[in-house]
Design a protein around this motif. Structure first.
Motif, PDB file in Angstrom:
ATOM      1  N   SER A   1      21.161  14.837  65.273  1.00 10.75           N
ATOM      2  CA  SER A   1      21.591  13.471  66.007  1.00 10.75           C
ATOM      3  C   SER A   1      23.018  13.341  66.268  1.00 10.75           C
ATOM      4  CB  SER A   1      21.147  12.441  65.135  1.00 10.75           C
ATOM      5  OG  SER A   1      19.705  12.276  64.859  1.00 10.75           O
ATOM      6  N   LEU A   2      23.850  13.656  65.489  1.00  6.61           N
ATOM      7  CA  LEU A   2      25.433  13.832  65.754  1.00  6.61           C
ATOM      8  C   LEU A   2      25.637  14.791  66.758  1.00  6.61           C
ATOM      9  CD1 LEU A   2      27.703  12.697  64.598  1.00  6.61           C
ATOM     10  CD2 LEU A   2      28.152  14.332  63.039  1.00  6.61           C
ATOM     11  N   GLN A   3      24.922  15.947  66.995  1.00  8.05           N
ATOM     12  CA  GLN A   3      25.302  16.883  67.969  1.00  8.05           C
ATOM     13  C   GLN A   3      24.894  15.894  69.263  1.00  8.05           C
ATOM     14  OE1 GLN A   3      23.931  20.972  68.026  1.00  8.05           O
ATOM     15  NE2 GLN A   3      23.289  20.636  66.052  1.00  8.05           N
ATOM     16  N   TRP A   4      23.805  15.447  69.329  1.00  6.21           N
ATOM     17  CA  TRP A   4      23.414  14.634  70.417  1.00  6.21           C
ATOM     18  C   TRP A   4      24.470  13.581  70.930  1.00  6.21           C
ATOM     19  CZ3 TRP A   4      20.398  16.062  74.234  1.00  6.21           C
ATOM     20  CH2 TRP A   4      19.198  16.810  73.880  1.00  6.21           C
ATOM     21  N   ALA A   5      24.993  12.815  69.936  1.00 10.96           N
ATOM     22  CA  ALA A   5      25.852  11.897  70.096  1.00 10.96           C
ATOM     23  C   ALA A   5      27.101  12.334  70.770  1.00 10.96           C
ATOM     24  CB  ALA A   5      26.161  11.053  68.611  1.00 10.96           C
ATOM     25  N   ILE A   6      27.642  13.309  70.439  1.00 15.78           N
ATOM     26  CA  ILE A   6      28.739  14.073  70.839  1.00 15.78           C
ATOM     27  C   ILE A   6      28.580  14.430  72.443  1.00 15.78           C
ATOM     28  CG2 ILE A   6      30.537  15.492  70.598  1.00 15.78           C
ATOM     29  CD1 ILE A   6      30.504  13.109  68.626  1.00 15.78           C
ATOM     30  N   LEU A   7      27.449  15.040  72.380  1.00 14.56           N
ATOM     31  CA  LEU A   7      27.159  15.472  73.768  1.00 14.56           C
ATOM     32  C   LEU A   7      26.984  14.334  74.729  1.00 14.56           C
ATOM     33  CD1 LEU A   7      26.205  17.809  75.808  1.00 14.56           C
ATOM     34  CD2 LEU A   7      23.952  17.421  75.008  1.00 14.56           C
ATOM     35  N   PHE A   8      26.372  13.243  74.459  1.00 15.10           N
ATOM     36  CA  PHE A   8      26.315  11.931  75.132  1.00 15.10           C
ATOM     37  C   PHE A   8      27.544  11.417  75.543  1.00 15.10           C
ATOM     38  CE2 PHE A   8      21.822  12.572  74.654  1.00 15.10           C
ATOM     39  CZ  PHE A   8      21.043  12.135  75.535  1.00 15.10           C
ATOM     40  N   MET A   9      28.601  11.317  74.800  1.00 14.63           N
ATOM     41  CA  MET A   9      29.798  10.727  74.747  1.00 14.63           C
ATOM     42  C   MET A   9      30.576  11.724  76.056  1.00 14.63           C
ATOM     43  SD  MET A   9      29.835   7.977  73.428  1.00 14.63           S
ATOM     44  CE  MET A   9      28.189   8.115  73.761  1.00 14.63           C
ATOM     45  N   ALA A  10      30.483  13.064  75.782  1.00 19.12           N
ATOM     46  CA  ALA A  10      30.962  13.997  76.766  1.00 19.12           C
ATOM     47  C   ALA A  10      30.564  13.673  78.226  1.00 19.12           C
ATOM     48  CB  ALA A  10      30.983  15.471  76.323  1.00 19.12           C
ATOM     49  N   LYS A  11      29.125  13.637  78.239  1.00 19.98           N
ATOM     50  CA  LYS A  11      28.416  13.481  79.434  1.00 19.98           C
ATOM     51  C   LYS A  11      28.930  12.101  80.208  1.00 19.98           C
ATOM     52  CE  LYS A  11      24.136  14.225  81.908  1.00 19.98           C
ATOM     53  NZ  LYS A  11      24.793  15.121  82.778  1.00 19.98           N
ATOM     54  N   TYR A  12      28.913  11.070  79.251  1.00 24.30           N
ATOM     55  CA  TYR A  12      28.922   9.762  79.746  1.00 24.30           C
ATOM     56  C   TYR A  12      30.438   9.116  79.372  1.00 24.30           C
ATOM     57  CZ  TYR A  12      23.967  10.274  80.696  1.00 24.30           C
ATOM     58  OH  TYR A  12      22.703  10.673  81.173  1.00 24.30           O
ATOM     59  N   PRO A  13      31.421   9.695  80.043  1.00 22.88           N
ATOM     60  CA  PRO A  13      32.592   9.004  79.900  1.00 22.88           C
ATOM     61  C   PRO A  13      32.978   7.469  79.592  1.00 22.88           C
ATOM     62  CG  PRO A  13      32.988  10.017  81.791  1.00 22.88           C
ATOM     63  CD  PRO A  13      31.578  10.467  81.318  1.00 22.88           C
ATOM     64  N   GLU A  14      32.177   7.108  80.800  1.00 21.75           N
ATOM     65  CA  GLU A  14      32.454   5.655  80.650  1.00 21.75           C
ATOM     66  C   GLU A  14      31.897   4.813  79.505  1.00 21.75           C
ATOM     67  OE1 GLU A  14      28.227   6.453  82.500  1.00 21.75           O
ATOM     68  OE2 GLU A  14      30.228   7.318  82.498  1.00 21.75           O
ATOM     69  N   VAL A  15      30.802   5.307  78.814  1.00 26.67           N
ATOM     70  CA  VAL A  15      30.061   4.822  77.742  1.00 26.67           C
ATOM     71  C   VAL A  15      31.099   5.107  76.637  1.00 26.67           C
ATOM     72  CG1 VAL A  15      28.386   5.168  75.930  1.00 26.67           C
ATOM     73  CG2 VAL A  15      27.734   5.078  78.503  1.00 26.67           C
ATOM     74  N   GLN A  16      31.673   6.301  76.578  1.00 26.78           N
ATOM     75  CA  GLN A  16      32.539   6.808  75.454  1.00 26.78           C
ATOM     76  C   GLN A  16      33.783   5.752  75.481  1.00 26.78           C
ATOM     77  OE1 GLN A  16      34.618  10.585  73.661  1.00 26.78           O
ATOM     78  NE2 GLN A  16      34.236  10.714  75.726  1.00 26.78           N
ATOM     79  N   ALA A  17      34.254   5.568  76.586  1.00 33.52           N
ATOM     80  CA  ALA A  17      35.524   4.554  76.860  1.00 33.52           C
ATOM     81  C   ALA A  17      35.222   3.121  76.181  1.00 33.52           C
ATOM     82  CB  ALA A  17      35.942   4.557  78.319  1.00 33.52           C
ATOM     83  N   LYS A  18      34.020   2.764  76.452  1.00 33.34           N
ATOM     84  CA  LYS A  18      33.616   1.367  76.211  1.00 33.34           C
ATOM     85  C   LYS A  18      33.499   1.444  74.749  1.00 33.34           C
ATOM     86  CE  LYS A  18      30.816  -2.414  77.632  1.00 33.34           C
ATOM     87  NZ  LYS A  18      29.486  -2.952  78.594  1.00 33.34           N
ATOM     88  N   VAL A  19      32.850   2.273  74.076  1.00 36.15           N
ATOM     89  CA  VAL A  19      32.950   2.353  72.513  1.00 36.15           C
ATOM     90  C   VAL A  19      34.388   2.445  71.934  1.00 36.15           C
ATOM     91  CG1 VAL A  19      32.289   3.805  70.728  1.00 36.15           C
ATOM     92  CG2 VAL A  19      30.688   3.618  72.430  1.00 36.15           C
ATOM     93  N   GLN A  20      35.222   3.194  72.424  1.00 40.25           N
ATOM     94  CA  GLN A  20      36.321   3.433  71.934  1.00 40.25           C
ATOM     95  C   GLN A  20      37.220   2.026  71.982  1.00 40.25           C
ATOM     96  OE1 GLN A  20      37.711   6.936  74.068  1.00 40.25           O
ATOM     97  NE2 GLN A  20      37.438   8.034  72.042  1.00 40.25           N
ATOM     98  N   GLU A  21      37.188   1.181  73.200  1.00 35.40           N
ATOM     99  CA  GLU A  21      37.615  -0.072  73.498  1.00 35.40           C
ATOM    100  C   GLU A  21      37.366  -0.871  72.349  1.00 35.40           C
ATOM    101  OE1 GLU A  21      37.947  -4.014  74.129  1.00 35.40           O
ATOM    102  OE2 GLU A  21      36.027  -3.259  74.451  1.00 35.40           O
ATOM    103  N   GLU A  22      36.030  -1.056  71.893  1.00 37.82           N
ATOM    104  CA  GLU A  22      35.559  -2.073  70.874  1.00 37.82           C
ATOM    105  C   GLU A  22      36.010  -1.469  69.589  1.00 37.82           C
ATOM    106  OE1 GLU A  22      31.136  -3.884  70.328  1.00 37.82           O
ATOM    107  OE2 GLU A  22      31.061  -1.744  69.603  1.00 37.82           O
ATOM    108  N   LEU A  23      35.901  -0.293  69.279  1.00 36.11           N
ATOM    109  CA  LEU A  23      36.603   0.372  67.909  1.00 36.11           C
ATOM    110  C   LEU A  23      38.200  -0.172  67.983  1.00 36.11           C
ATOM    111  CD1 LEU A  23      34.927   3.849  67.604  1.00 36.11           C
ATOM    112  CD2 LEU A  23      34.056   1.705  66.821  1.00 36.11           C
ATOM    113  N   ASP A  24      38.732   0.098  68.893  1.00 37.27           N
ATOM    114  CA  ASP A  24      40.111  -0.475  69.093  1.00 37.27           C
ATOM    115  C   ASP A  24      40.335  -1.817  68.739  1.00 37.27           C
ATOM    116  OD1 ASP A  24      40.878   2.323  69.344  1.00 37.27           O
ATOM    117  OD2 ASP A  24      41.331   2.053  71.464  1.00 37.27           O
ATOM    118  N   ARG A  25      39.434  -2.558  69.275  1.00 30.69           N
ATOM    119  CA  ARG A  25      39.662  -3.965  69.263  1.00 30.69           C
ATOM    120  C   ARG A  25      39.314  -4.497  67.820  1.00 30.69           C
ATOM    121  NH1 ARG A  25      35.624  -7.082  70.666  1.00 30.69           N
ATOM    122  NH2 ARG A  25      35.001  -5.377  72.111  1.00 30.69           N
ATOM    123  N   VAL A  26      38.248  -3.813  67.351  1.00 32.25           N
ATOM    124  CA  VAL A  26      37.629  -4.423  65.877  1.00 32.25           C
ATOM    125  C   VAL A  26      38.156  -3.733  64.859  1.00 32.25           C
ATOM    126  CG1 VAL A  26      35.551  -4.614  64.613  1.00 32.25           C
ATOM    127  CG2 VAL A  26      35.666  -5.055  66.943  1.00 32.25           C
TER     128      VAL A  26
END
Length: 498
Positions: free
Chosen positions: A312-337
């Motif tokens: 599952s963790l492998q899949w998670a990282i692969l999806f973040m690399a494939k969908y940079p807009e999703v990764q950026a939105k996750v990181q924005e939330e992490l930085d804010r919270v």
């Protein structure tokens, strides 16, 4: 037609098919007569082949979903000469595994797992042995910290080792498989009492053996062995699996012997310790905690307990690399919270709705473990059909996680499946990657905790990209069918965040 193509593509396949037909004829003539009109409908089976000509052996789940379009949510399918009932869709699976949980609680005798475990252990046992072993395992894991803050600390400590390993590549490509190490080590900590250094020979050996066994369990010829075990002499994968499993057993027995040196009387620091202590306290006539069942129970957790979370963790990282807009939105939330430095707590998922939704959507979309068969513990009437005791039943989890009545865009990666109009996280009843009912995954709470903490920590520290020269669109998210649905072998790059 993939079954026939598999055989007829070479002379060896033609010979195997001939032997299969002869053996199938023998079993067909000897099979007992069954009452007519009681089984759910299904495609007409061919002699000896059954419905295998309708199945892709590497993606049986997708083939069964196709059949369900014609025959409905409950139907009969013949895997060679073996008859099984298939349940598809959230409503049918829930009705069986929750409303009729006790009746659907057993496991059928799957040939490869019968050879490996001989009816022992946690996952493929039935009856009182299963109930006793499962109850003890869940109690022991809880006492060892599963689902508690103590384990959060251990997971974050393990992340620091993983982060150091990732940083050593200095932004250069590395294999997705690297992400197996940290979740596997957390499981080994619970099983054996200590984490491994990533270069430890025993750790490296166990990782290799787990990987090789999981790949072989997805082999089409291994499936054929399960369908036609009387032709086992023709097939190779199950023989190789048994050799590799014995290598794992040797390591497990060594830990059992070491545990005996301080149990009873010493502190219980691992699942192995707990089992050995229980054995020492039980009467000699007690069979539930024999050496055979202890080895089988630890083996179950070594294999399945490590494969699911690490994949599952492998899949998670692969999806973040494939969908940079999703990764950026996750990181924005992490930085804010959380900010850039505060380590996550498991309770933070309540304040991270988008991140939580992304994690859930990854697990939904990849359908990591399409199904594990159940069997009827008693004669049962279900949805107008009579299912005799011992009937093998497939609750098809893929069909639940991709159910068109439950998900807006089931075949698309869409985190909004778990968000309301205001961006709040929404639980979905049809989110069943860990199954449901009496056989729900024993490590569900641990898997959820690990997935959240590792994913958040990784996205706090790194941004993931495809290797140089590869576009996001080129990253392959079609699964490789092993025991689980793994991502295809690929590389990613990790760039430290400032």
């Amino acid at each position: 037609m993939s079954f026939l193509i598999l055989f007829l593509s070479d002379p060896v396949g033609i010979a195997l098919l001939g032997a299969l037909l002869l053996g199938g004829l023998f079993c067909f003539l000897r099979r007992p007569k069954e009452p007519a009109g009681k089984w759910p409908p299904g495609p007409t089976p061919l002699p000896f082949i059954g419905n295998l000509h309708l199945l892709d052996l590497r993606r049986q789940d997708k083939s069964l979903m196709k059949i369900s379009e014609k025959y409905g949510p409950i139907f009969t399918v013949h895997f060679g000469i073996q008859k099984m009932v298939v349940l598809t869709g959230y409503e049918a699976v829930k009705e069986a595994l929750v409303n009729s949980a006790e009746e659907f609680a057993d496991r059928p005798p799957i040939p490869i797992f019968q050879r490996i475990q001989e009816g022992q252990g946690i996952f493929f046992s039935s009856g009182e042995l299963w109930k006793t072993t499962r109850k003890f395992t869940m109690s022991s894991m809880h006492n060892l910290g599963m689902g508690k803050k103590l384990l959060v600390k251990k997971i974050l400590e393990e992340f620091s080792f993983l982060a150091g390993l990732i940083e050593s590549f200095k932004g250069e490509p590395f294999k997705l498989k690297l992400f197996n190490m940290a979740p596997t080590n957390v499981t080994f900590l619970l099983l054996f009492g200590d984490r491994f250094d990533y270069q430890d020979p025993t750790f490296v050996t166990l990782l290799r053996l787990i990987d090789e066994v999981m790949v072989l369990l997805g082999s089409p010829f291994l499936h054929l062995f399960n369908f036609y075990p009387f032709l086992g002499w023709l097939f190779k994968p199950h023989k190789t699996i048994l050799v590799k499993i014995e290598e794992v057993r040797v390591i497990i027995r060594n830990y059992m012997e070491a545990s005996k040196q301080h149990i009873p009387g010493g502190y219980v620091t691992s699942y192995t310790d707990a089992l050995m202590q229980k054995q020492s306290e039980e009467p000699k006539t007690e069979t539930y905690f024999s050496d055979a069942n202890i080895v089988a129970s630890i083996l179950d957790l070594v294999m399945a307990g490590t494969e699911t979370t690490s994949t599952s963790l492998q899949w998670a990282i692969l999806f973040m690399a494939k969908y940079p807009e999703v990764q950026a939105k996750v990181q924005e939330e992490l930085d804010r919270v959380l900010g850039p430095r505060r380590l996550p707590e498991y309770e933070d998922q309540k304040a991270l709705p988008y991140t939580n939704a992304v994690i859930h959507e990854i697990q939904r979309f990849v359908t990591l473990l399409p199904h594990v068969p159940h069997s009827m513990s008693v004669d049962t009437h279900f949805r107008g059909y009579f299912l005799p005791k011992g009937t093998a039943v497939i609750p098809l989890l893929t069909s639940v996680l991709l159910d068109k009545t439950q998900w807006k865009t089931p075949n698309e990666f869409n985190p909004s499946h778990f968000l309301d109009a205001d961006g709040n996280f929404v639980k979905k009843a049809a989110f069943l990657p860990f199954s449901i009912g009496r056989r729900v995954c024993i490590g569900e709470s641990l898997a959820k905790m690990e997935m959240f903490l590792f994913f958040v920590s990784l996205l706090q520290r790194f941004t993931f990209h495809p290797p140089p020269g590869i576009k996001e669109s080129d990253l392959d998210i079609s699964p490789e069918a092993t025991f689980t649905m793994r991502p295809q072998p690929q590389n990613v790059c990790a760039v430290p965040r400032s």
